[in-house]
Design an enzyme around this catalytic site. Structure first.
Site, PDB file in Angstrom:
ATOM      1  N   SER A 142       0.328  -5.218   3.529  1.00 15.04           N
ATOM      2  CA  SER A 142       1.171  -4.154   4.081  1.00 15.04           C
ATOM      3  C   SER A 142       0.287  -3.173   4.835  1.00 15.04           C
ATOM      4  CB  SER A 142       1.896  -3.409   2.965  1.00 15.04           C
ATOM      5  OG  SER A 142       2.492  -2.228   3.477  1.00 15.04           O
ATOM      6  N   TYR A 155       1.174   0.060  -5.292  1.00 18.64           N
ATOM      7  CA  TYR A 155       1.602  -0.990  -4.351  1.00 18.64           C
ATOM      8  C   TYR A 155       0.471  -1.290  -3.363  1.00 18.64           C
ATOM      9  CZ  TYR A 155       4.289  -3.177  -0.538  1.00 18.64           C
ATOM     10  OH  TYR A 155       4.740  -4.011   0.455  1.00 18.64           O
TER      11      TYR A 155
END
Ligand code: NAP
Length: 247
Positions: A142, A155
């Site tokens: 990401s 995350y």
């Protein structure tokens, strides 16, 4: 319309919906036989398989929780039994749980480590043992790894770990003619990004990239298609941020 079949076999994890479904459809259109992995979304996975078959492609749904090493091994076994081998692995399955670090409970940490990091490890281990020469591995990270936004600590840490494994595995696969790369999307219009966000936050985040829109799952699938296909043969050990220029 499906391209000529290339007789190569691609496993896409978390392919029942979101970015994974778009990747499965795209690789099938590129000519790959696609294994549509899912954890809980059996019906949605079947719809993806039917869409691919209706367009002239070949696909099969395969249930496996990627955090379960034995289930992942069984999925590779079943793929080899059905199609003779595995050529491409796309590690797309993932979850995102956001909270300031001080407010993050153990479940938030453990679940993301189990699926995003251990899940990717489980599939990479099988792929490293089994992928045929000419194989391709594409991991999903990401762009938040570089953005350092509050609430993304755990995350982003799992995705930073995925990027690190990509680079190490590239070197461990020397001599096997297998590439390993990471695609790192920015904000992309799927339930992972949209759920629970007020519209004004979505609108603000959509404008962050110079291209001033959210990514669509097909934008991400297009990058994966290059890395999995003949034009990506010389791209190895890279993290490619696919995000409209957000970072
Ligand atoms: P999504 O719409 O929430 O879909 C997530 C997918 O992951 C689902 O198909 C789900 O399968 C699967 N999954 C979750 N846990 C799993 C498990 N334990 N085993 C197997 N599959 C599992 O998310 P998305 O936006 O498409 O995200 C896809 C990937 O892109 C993720 O790795 C995510 O971190 C990354 N990403 C997304 C964005 C974004 O803005 N959307 C940005 C950067 C990176 P079931 O439905 O069967 O449970």
């Amino acid at each position: 319309m499906s391209a000529t079949q290339n007789n190569k076999v691609a496993i896409v994890t978390g392919a029942a919906r979101g970015i994974g479904a778009a990747i499965a459809q795209r690789l099938a259109a590129d000519g790959f036989i696609v294994v549509v992995n899912y954890a809980g979304s059996a019906q949605a996975a079947e719809v993806v398989v039917q869409d691919i078959e209706r367009a002239g492609g070949t696909a099969i749904a395969a249930q496996a929780n990627v955090s379960d090493a034995a289930a992942v091994a069984r999925m590779f076994d079943a793929t080899e039994a059905a199609y003779g081998g595995v050529d491409v692995l796309v590690n797309n399955a993932g979850i995102m749980k956001l909270a300031n670090l001080a407010d993050s409970d153990d479940a938030l940490f453990d679940s993301q480590i189990a699926i995003n990091l251990k899940g990717t490890f489980n599939t990479l281990r099988e792929a490293a043992r089994r992928l045929r020469s000419g194989g391709r591995i594409v991991n999903l990270s990401s762009s938040v790894v570089g953005l350092y936004q509050p609430t993304y600590a755990v995350y982003a840490a799992t995705k930073a770990g995925v990027e690190a494994m990509t680079h190490v595995l590239t070197r461990e696969l020397r001599g096997r003619n297998i590439t390993v790369n990471t695609v790192a999307p920015g904000p992309t219009a799927t339930s992972l990004f949209l759920d629970g966000k007020p519209q004004d936050v979505i609108d603000r985040l959509a404008k962050l990239a110079p291209l001033e829109r959210l990514g669509q799952p097909e934008d991400i699938a297009a990058a994966v298609s290059v890395l999995a296909g003949p034009d990506g043969a010389w791209i190895n050990g890279q993290t490619i941020r696919v995000n409209g220029g957000i970072i």
